[in-house]
Design a protein around this motif. Structure first.
Motif, short mmCIF file in Angstrom:
data_model
loop_
_atom_site.label_atom_id
_atom_site.label_comp_id
_atom_site.label_asym_id
_atom_site.label_seq_id
_atom_site.Cartn_x
_atom_site.Cartn_y
_atom_site.Cartn_z
N HIS A 122 0.81 -1.21 0.00
CA HIS A 122 0.00 0.00 0.00
C HIS A 122 0.85 1.28 0.00
N GLU A 123 2.17 1.11 -0.16
CA GLU A 123 3.09 2.26 -0.21
C GLU A 123 2.86 3.19 0.99
N LEU A 124 2.78 2.59 2.16
CA LEU A 124 2.45 3.32 3.38
C LEU A 124 3.60 3.22 4.37
N ALA A 125 4.01 4.36 4.94
CA ALA A 125 5.05 4.39 5.97
C ALA A 125 4.59 5.28 7.11
N ILE A 126 4.87 4.84 8.34
CA ILE A 126 4.53 5.61 9.54
C ILE A 126 5.76 5.67 10.43
N LEU A 127 6.06 6.87 10.90
CA LEU A 127 7.23 7.12 11.74
C LEU A 127 6.78 7.94 12.95
N THR A 128 7.21 7.54 14.14
CA THR A 128 6.98 8.36 15.33
C THR A 128 8.31 8.90 15.82
N GLY A 129 8.24 10.00 16.56
CA GLY A 129 9.49 10.60 17.01
C GLY A 129 9.30 11.52 18.19
N LEU A 130 10.42 11.88 18.78
CA LEU A 130 10.46 12.86 19.86
C LEU A 130 11.61 13.80 19.56
N SER A 131 11.28 15.07 19.34
CA SER A 131 12.28 16.08 19.02
C SER A 131 12.54 16.95 20.25
N VAL A 132 13.81 17.21 20.53
CA VAL A 132 14.20 18.04 21.66
C VAL A 132 15.04 19.21 21.16
N ASP A 133 14.57 20.42 21.40
CA ASP A 133 15.32 21.64 21.12
C ASP A 133 15.97 22.04 22.44
N TRP A 134 17.30 21.91 22.50
CA TRP A 134 18.03 22.04 23.76
C TRP A 134 18.27 23.51 24.10
N GLY A 135 17.64 24.00 25.18
CA GLY A 135 17.78 25.40 25.58
C GLY A 135 19.20 25.77 25.94
N ARG A 136 19.54 27.03 25.66
CA ARG A 136 20.84 27.61 25.99
C ARG A 136 22.00 27.00 25.19
N THR A 137 21.70 26.32 24.09
CA THR A 137 22.78 25.80 23.25
C THR A 137 23.04 26.69 22.03
N GLY A 138 22.26 27.75 21.89
CA GLY A 138 22.45 28.68 20.78
C GLY A 138 22.77 30.07 21.28
N SER A 139 22.55 31.05 20.42
CA SER A 139 22.88 32.45 20.74
C SER A 139 21.73 33.09 21.51
N THR A 140 21.60 32.73 22.79
CA THR A 140 20.50 33.25 23.60
C THR A 140 20.62 34.75 23.83
N GLY A 141 21.84 35.23 24.00
CA GLY A 141 22.03 36.66 24.26
C GLY A 141 21.63 37.53 23.08
N ALA A 142 21.76 36.99 21.87
CA ALA A 142 21.40 37.75 20.66
C ALA A 142 19.94 37.56 20.29
N GLY A 143 19.23 36.71 21.01
CA GLY A 143 17.81 36.51 20.76
C GLY A 143 17.48 35.50 19.69
N ALA A 145 18.04 32.17 20.05
CA ALA A 145 17.80 30.88 20.68
C ALA A 145 17.12 31.10 22.03
N ASP A 146 16.26 30.17 22.40
CA ASP A 146 15.55 30.25 23.67
C ASP A 146 16.43 29.73 24.81
N LYS A 147 16.15 30.24 26.01
CA LYS A 147 16.86 29.76 27.19
C LYS A 147 16.22 28.50 27.76
N PHE A 148 15.03 28.19 27.29
CA PHE A 148 14.34 26.97 27.73
C PHE A 148 14.39 25.93 26.61
N SER A 149 14.20 24.68 26.98
CA SER A 149 14.13 23.60 25.99
C SER A 149 12.69 23.40 25.54
#
Length: 320
Positions: A122-143, A145-149
Protein backbone atom coordinates in the motif's frame (compact mmCIF):
# COMPACT_ATOMS: atom_id res chain seq x y z
CA UNK A 1 30.24 29.58 12.21
CA UNK A 2 32.21 27.43 14.60
CA UNK A 3 29.24 25.21 15.41
CA UNK A 4 29.05 24.07 11.81
CA UNK A 5 32.66 22.96 12.09
CA UNK A 6 31.80 21.08 15.27
CA UNK A 7 29.00 19.16 13.56
CA UNK A 8 31.20 18.38 10.58
CA UNK A 9 33.82 17.00 12.96
CA UNK A 10 31.12 14.91 14.65
CA UNK A 11 30.00 13.51 11.31
CA UNK A 12 33.60 12.74 10.31
CA UNK A 13 34.17 10.96 13.62
CA UNK A 14 31.07 8.86 12.94
CA UNK A 15 32.38 7.96 9.47
CA UNK A 16 35.58 6.64 11.03
CA UNK A 17 33.91 4.88 13.95
CA UNK A 18 31.34 2.89 11.96
CA UNK A 19 32.86 -0.12 10.15
CA UNK A 20 29.95 -2.48 9.44
CA UNK A 21 30.04 -4.12 6.01
CA UNK A 22 26.54 -5.49 5.39
CA UNK A 23 24.09 -3.94 2.95
CA UNK A 24 20.92 -2.13 4.05
CA UNK A 25 17.72 -0.84 2.51
CA UNK A 26 18.40 2.65 1.17
CA UNK A 27 16.58 5.78 2.38
CA UNK A 28 12.77 6.02 2.16
CA UNK A 29 11.47 3.26 -0.13
CA UNK A 30 8.04 1.71 0.48
CA UNK A 31 7.58 -0.95 -2.17
CA UNK A 32 8.25 0.73 -5.51
CA UNK A 33 7.63 4.17 -3.97
CA UNK A 34 10.50 6.50 -3.13
CA UNK A 35 9.54 9.32 -0.74
CA UNK A 36 12.21 12.04 -0.87
CA UNK A 37 13.35 14.07 2.09
CA UNK A 38 11.38 17.29 1.77
CA UNK A 39 12.73 20.69 2.75
CA UNK A 40 10.54 21.68 5.72
CA UNK A 41 8.91 18.47 6.94
CA UNK A 42 10.50 15.07 7.57
CA UNK A 43 9.95 12.06 5.34
CA UNK A 44 8.35 9.10 7.19
CA UNK A 45 11.45 6.87 7.34
CA UNK A 46 14.58 6.46 9.42
CA UNK A 47 17.65 6.76 7.22
CA UNK A 48 21.35 7.59 7.00
CA UNK A 49 21.42 10.98 5.32
CA UNK A 50 22.60 14.55 5.59
CA UNK A 51 21.30 17.94 4.44
CA UNK A 52 24.26 20.25 4.00
CA UNK A 53 23.09 22.91 3.65
CA UNK A 54 19.47 24.04 3.66
CA UNK A 55 19.34 27.74 2.80
CA UNK A 56 16.31 30.01 3.09
CA UNK A 57 15.75 33.71 2.36
CA UNK A 58 12.60 35.58 3.30
CA UNK A 59 11.17 38.88 4.54
CA UNK A 60 9.99 39.10 8.13
CA UNK A 61 6.55 40.26 9.29
CA UNK A 62 8.04 43.42 10.83
CA UNK A 63 6.99 46.87 9.66
CA UNK A 64 9.08 47.70 7.70
CA UNK A 65 10.17 44.10 6.99
CA UNK A 66 13.72 42.90 7.50
CA UNK A 67 15.56 40.38 5.31
CA UNK A 68 16.20 37.02 6.95
CA UNK A 69 18.79 34.47 5.86
CA UNK A 70 18.66 30.97 7.40
CA UNK A 71 21.35 28.32 6.93
CA UNK A 72 21.04 24.91 8.56
CA UNK A 73 22.46 21.41 8.42
CA UNK A 74 21.20 18.10 9.74
CA UNK A 75 22.74 14.66 10.10
CA UNK A 76 20.63 11.51 10.48
CA UNK A 77 21.98 8.15 11.68
CA UNK A 78 20.23 4.80 12.04
CA UNK A 79 21.06 3.07 15.30
CA UNK A 80 19.07 -0.02 14.27
CA UNK A 81 17.01 -0.74 11.16
CA UNK A 82 13.99 0.92 12.78
CA UNK A 83 15.46 3.48 15.20
CA UNK A 84 17.44 6.58 14.29
CA UNK A 85 18.70 9.91 15.62
CA UNK A 86 18.93 13.26 13.81
CA UNK A 87 21.05 16.24 14.86
CA UNK A 88 20.12 19.68 13.47
CA UNK A 89 21.73 23.09 13.79
CA UNK A 90 20.76 26.42 12.25
CA UNK A 91 22.23 29.90 11.87
CA UNK A 92 20.22 33.05 11.14
CA UNK A 93 21.13 36.52 9.91
CA UNK A 94 18.63 39.40 9.97
CA UNK A 95 19.32 42.59 8.05
CA UNK A 96 17.17 45.59 8.96
CA UNK A 97 16.12 48.21 6.37
CA UNK A 98 18.64 50.66 7.87
CA UNK A 99 21.49 48.21 7.22
CA UNK A 100 21.83 46.93 10.79
CA UNK A 101 22.76 43.25 10.83
CA UNK A 102 22.34 40.72 13.62
CA UNK A 103 23.16 37.00 13.47
CA UNK A 104 23.40 33.96 15.67
CA UNK A 105 22.88 30.23 16.13
CA UNK A 106 19.61 28.62 17.08
CA UNK A 107 19.51 25.88 19.67
CA UNK A 108 20.83 22.43 18.84
CA UNK A 109 17.98 20.04 18.04
CA UNK A 110 17.96 16.27 18.44
CA UNK A 111 15.21 14.02 17.07
CA UNK A 112 14.75 10.39 18.14
CA UNK A 113 12.70 8.46 15.56
CA UNK A 114 11.17 4.97 15.37
CA UNK A 115 9.83 3.25 12.26
CA UNK A 116 6.37 1.98 13.21
CA UNK A 117 5.27 0.62 9.84
CA UNK A 118 6.32 0.06 6.25
CA UNK A 119 3.62 -1.53 4.09
CA UNK A 120 5.06 -2.03 0.58
CA UNK A 121 1.78 -3.23 -0.98
CA UNK A 122 0.00 0.00 0.00
CA UNK A 123 3.09 2.26 -0.21
CA UNK A 124 2.45 3.32 3.38
CA UNK A 125 5.05 4.39 5.97
CA UNK A 126 4.53 5.61 9.54
CA UNK A 127 7.23 7.12 11.74
CA UNK A 128 6.98 8.36 15.33
CA UNK A 129 9.49 10.60 17.01
CA UNK A 130 10.46 12.86 19.86
CA UNK A 131 12.28 16.08 19.02
CA UNK A 132 14.20 18.04 21.66
CA UNK A 133 15.32 21.64 21.12
CA UNK A 134 18.03 22.04 23.76
CA UNK A 135 17.78 25.40 25.58
CA UNK A 136 20.84 27.61 25.99
CA UNK A 137 22.78 25.80 23.25
CA UNK A 138 22.45 28.68 20.78
CA UNK A 139 22.88 32.45 20.74
CA UNK A 140 20.50 33.25 23.60
CA UNK A 141 22.03 36.66 24.26
CA UNK A 142 21.40 37.75 20.66
CA UNK A 143 17.81 36.51 20.76
CA UNK A 144 18.19 33.73 18.18
CA UNK A 145 17.80 30.88 20.68
CA UNK A 146 15.55 30.25 23.67
CA UNK A 147 16.86 29.76 27.19
CA UNK A 148 14.34 26.97 27.73
CA UNK A 149 14.13 23.60 25.99
CA UNK A 150 11.23 22.40 23.87
CA UNK A 151 9.99 18.81 23.61
CA UNK A 152 7.90 17.84 20.58
CA UNK A 153 6.32 14.38 20.13
CA UNK A 154 5.66 13.87 16.41
CA UNK A 155 4.15 11.46 13.92
CA UNK A 156 4.97 11.30 10.21
CA UNK A 157 2.93 9.45 7.60
CA UNK A 158 3.61 8.86 3.92
CA UNK A 159 1.23 7.27 1.41
CA UNK A 160 1.69 6.61 -2.28
CA UNK A 161 -1.22 6.01 -4.63
CA UNK A 162 0.41 3.14 -6.51
CA UNK A 163 -2.22 0.70 -5.26
CA UNK A 164 -4.93 2.38 -7.32
CA UNK A 165 -6.36 0.39 -10.27
CA UNK A 166 -4.90 0.67 -13.77
CA UNK A 167 -7.88 2.78 -14.83
CA UNK A 168 -6.43 5.52 -12.59
CA UNK A 169 -2.84 4.99 -13.71
CA UNK A 170 -2.10 8.71 -14.16
CA UNK A 171 -2.89 9.31 -10.49
CA UNK A 172 -0.64 6.51 -9.23
CA UNK A 173 2.58 8.64 -9.26
CA UNK A 174 1.01 10.97 -6.65
CA UNK A 175 1.93 10.63 -2.98
CA UNK A 176 1.15 12.57 0.18
CA UNK A 177 3.07 12.98 3.41
CA UNK A 178 1.92 14.51 6.70
CA UNK A 179 3.66 15.56 9.90
CA UNK A 180 2.00 16.49 13.20
CA UNK A 181 3.74 17.47 16.43
CA UNK A 182 2.82 19.04 19.74
CA UNK A 183 5.47 21.46 21.00
CA UNK A 184 5.85 21.64 24.80
CA UNK A 185 8.31 24.18 26.29
CA UNK A 186 10.01 23.30 29.57
CA UNK A 187 9.18 26.79 30.92
CA UNK A 188 5.69 28.28 30.97
CA UNK A 189 6.62 31.95 31.48
CA UNK A 190 9.43 34.18 30.21
CA UNK A 191 10.24 36.56 33.04
CA UNK A 192 12.65 38.62 30.91
CA UNK A 193 9.90 39.44 28.40
CA UNK A 194 6.96 39.07 30.83
CA UNK A 195 5.06 36.85 28.43
CA UNK A 196 3.60 33.35 28.60
CA UNK A 197 5.33 30.66 26.54
CA UNK A 198 2.64 28.80 24.59
CA UNK A 199 2.32 25.15 23.71
CA UNK A 200 1.92 24.85 19.94
CA UNK A 201 0.67 22.45 17.31
CA UNK A 202 3.26 22.19 14.53
CA UNK A 203 2.03 20.43 11.42
CA UNK A 204 2.35 20.24 7.68
CA UNK A 205 2.76 17.93 4.74
CA UNK A 206 3.33 17.55 1.03
CA UNK A 207 1.54 16.62 -2.17
CA UNK A 208 4.07 15.27 -4.65
CA UNK A 209 4.13 13.74 -8.13
CA UNK A 210 7.00 11.35 -8.87
CA UNK A 211 8.31 11.39 -12.41
CA UNK A 212 10.69 8.46 -11.60
CA UNK A 213 7.62 6.46 -10.48
CA UNK A 214 5.71 7.46 -13.61
CA UNK A 215 8.49 6.11 -15.81
CA UNK A 216 9.27 2.90 -13.88
CA UNK A 217 5.76 1.86 -12.76
CA UNK A 218 3.22 3.48 -15.11
CA UNK A 219 4.51 4.54 -18.52
CA UNK A 220 7.77 5.68 -20.11
CA UNK A 221 6.90 8.84 -22.04
CA UNK A 222 10.34 9.06 -23.62
CA UNK A 223 11.08 12.36 -21.89
CA UNK A 224 14.62 13.76 -21.66
CA UNK A 225 16.43 12.07 -18.76
CA UNK A 226 16.46 15.26 -16.65
CA UNK A 227 12.65 15.23 -16.34
CA UNK A 228 12.60 11.60 -15.21
CA UNK A 229 14.52 12.69 -12.08
CA UNK A 230 11.99 15.33 -10.99
CA UNK A 231 9.44 15.24 -8.20
CA UNK A 232 7.25 18.39 -8.31
CA UNK A 233 5.56 19.07 -4.98
CA UNK A 234 3.70 21.52 -2.80
CA UNK A 235 4.78 21.62 0.84
CA UNK A 236 2.92 23.26 3.73
CA UNK A 237 4.33 24.07 7.19
CA UNK A 238 2.08 25.60 9.89
CA UNK A 239 2.15 26.48 13.59
CA UNK A 240 -0.91 27.12 15.80
CA UNK A 241 -0.77 28.15 19.49
CA UNK A 242 -2.85 25.71 21.54
CA UNK A 243 -2.40 26.32 25.29
CA UNK A 244 -0.79 28.70 27.80
CA UNK A 245 -1.09 31.48 25.24
CA UNK A 246 -2.49 34.20 27.53
CA UNK A 247 -1.94 37.66 26.12
CA UNK A 248 -0.34 36.39 22.90
CA UNK A 249 -1.84 36.27 19.39
CA UNK A 250 -3.57 32.98 18.60
CA UNK A 251 -3.00 33.32 14.86
CA UNK A 252 -1.83 30.35 12.82
CA UNK A 253 1.39 31.13 10.93
CA UNK A 254 3.27 29.30 8.22
CA UNK A 255 4.06 29.05 4.54
CA UNK A 256 2.89 27.24 1.41
CA UNK A 257 5.88 26.11 -0.63
CA UNK A 258 5.53 25.01 -4.27
CA UNK A 259 8.74 23.58 -5.66
CA UNK A 260 10.58 20.65 -7.18
CA UNK A 261 13.16 18.07 -6.13
CA UNK A 262 15.70 16.55 -8.53
CA UNK A 263 16.72 13.09 -7.31
CA UNK A 264 19.90 11.25 -8.26
CA UNK A 265 21.56 8.04 -7.19
CA UNK A 266 23.56 9.62 -4.36
CA UNK A 267 21.97 12.99 -3.66
CA UNK A 268 19.01 15.23 -4.34
CA UNK A 269 18.61 18.97 -4.86
CA UNK A 270 15.42 20.81 -3.97
CA UNK A 271 14.13 24.35 -4.37
CA UNK A 272 10.84 25.86 -3.20
CA UNK A 273 9.16 29.24 -3.12
CA UNK A 274 8.06 30.32 0.39
CA UNK A 275 4.64 31.97 0.33
CA UNK A 276 3.40 33.29 3.72
CA UNK A 277 -0.18 32.33 4.52
CA UNK A 278 -0.85 35.71 6.19
CA UNK A 279 0.82 38.98 7.19
CA UNK A 280 1.92 37.54 10.54
CA UNK A 281 3.91 34.85 8.70
CA UNK A 282 6.07 37.20 6.65
CA UNK A 283 6.16 39.61 3.72
CA UNK A 284 6.40 38.72 0.05
CA UNK A 285 7.74 35.49 -1.40
CA UNK A 286 10.93 33.87 -0.14
CA UNK A 287 13.00 30.97 -1.42
CA UNK A 288 14.29 27.75 0.13
CA UNK A 289 16.95 25.43 -1.34
CA UNK A 290 18.63 22.25 -0.12
CA UNK A 291 21.37 19.79 -1.02
CA UNK A 292 20.59 16.39 0.52
CA UNK A 293 23.04 13.47 0.57
CA UNK A 294 22.09 9.75 0.66
CA UNK A 295 24.77 8.46 3.02
CA UNK A 296 23.44 4.90 2.76
CA UNK A 297 24.31 4.94 -0.95
CA UNK A 298 27.50 7.01 -0.73
CA UNK A 299 28.94 4.91 2.11
CA UNK A 300 27.09 1.56 1.82
CA UNK A 301 29.72 -0.35 3.84
CA UNK A 302 30.32 2.17 6.62
CA UNK A 303 28.28 5.21 7.65
CA UNK A 304 25.34 4.05 5.53
CA UNK A 305 24.68 1.07 7.79
CA UNK A 306 22.75 0.85 11.07
CA UNK A 307 25.09 0.72 14.06
CA UNK A 308 23.44 -2.51 15.19
CA UNK A 309 21.66 -5.27 13.29
CA UNK A 310 22.46 -4.27 9.73
CA UNK A 311 20.50 -6.14 7.06
CA UNK A 312 22.08 -8.37 4.44
CA UNK A 313 19.45 -7.34 1.87
CA UNK A 314 20.67 -5.65 -1.34
CA UNK A 315 20.74 -1.89 -1.35
CA UNK A 316 17.66 -0.40 -3.03
CA UNK A 317 18.37 2.45 -5.44
CA UNK A 318 16.31 4.58 -7.74
CA UNK A 319 16.17 3.53 -11.38
CA UNK A 320 15.70 6.03 -14.18
Amino acid sequence: MSRFMLLRSLALASFIAVTFTTHAFAHCFVGARFLPATLLTDDPCVADEMSIPTVGWSKTADVPPASQLDISIDFSKRITENFGVTFSQGWTQIRQPDGTVASGFGNLETAFQFQVLKDPSHELAILTGLSVDWGRTGSTGAGFADKFSTITPTINIGKGFGDLPDSLSWIRPFAVTAQVGYQIPTDSFDFTQNVFIPQQLVYGGTLQYSMPYLKSEVIDLGLPDFFNHLIPLVEVSLTTPMANNFGNPSTTTGTVNPGVIWVGSYFQVGIEAMIPINRESGTGVGVLAQLHLYLDDIFPRSIGQPLFGGSSAPTRKLTF
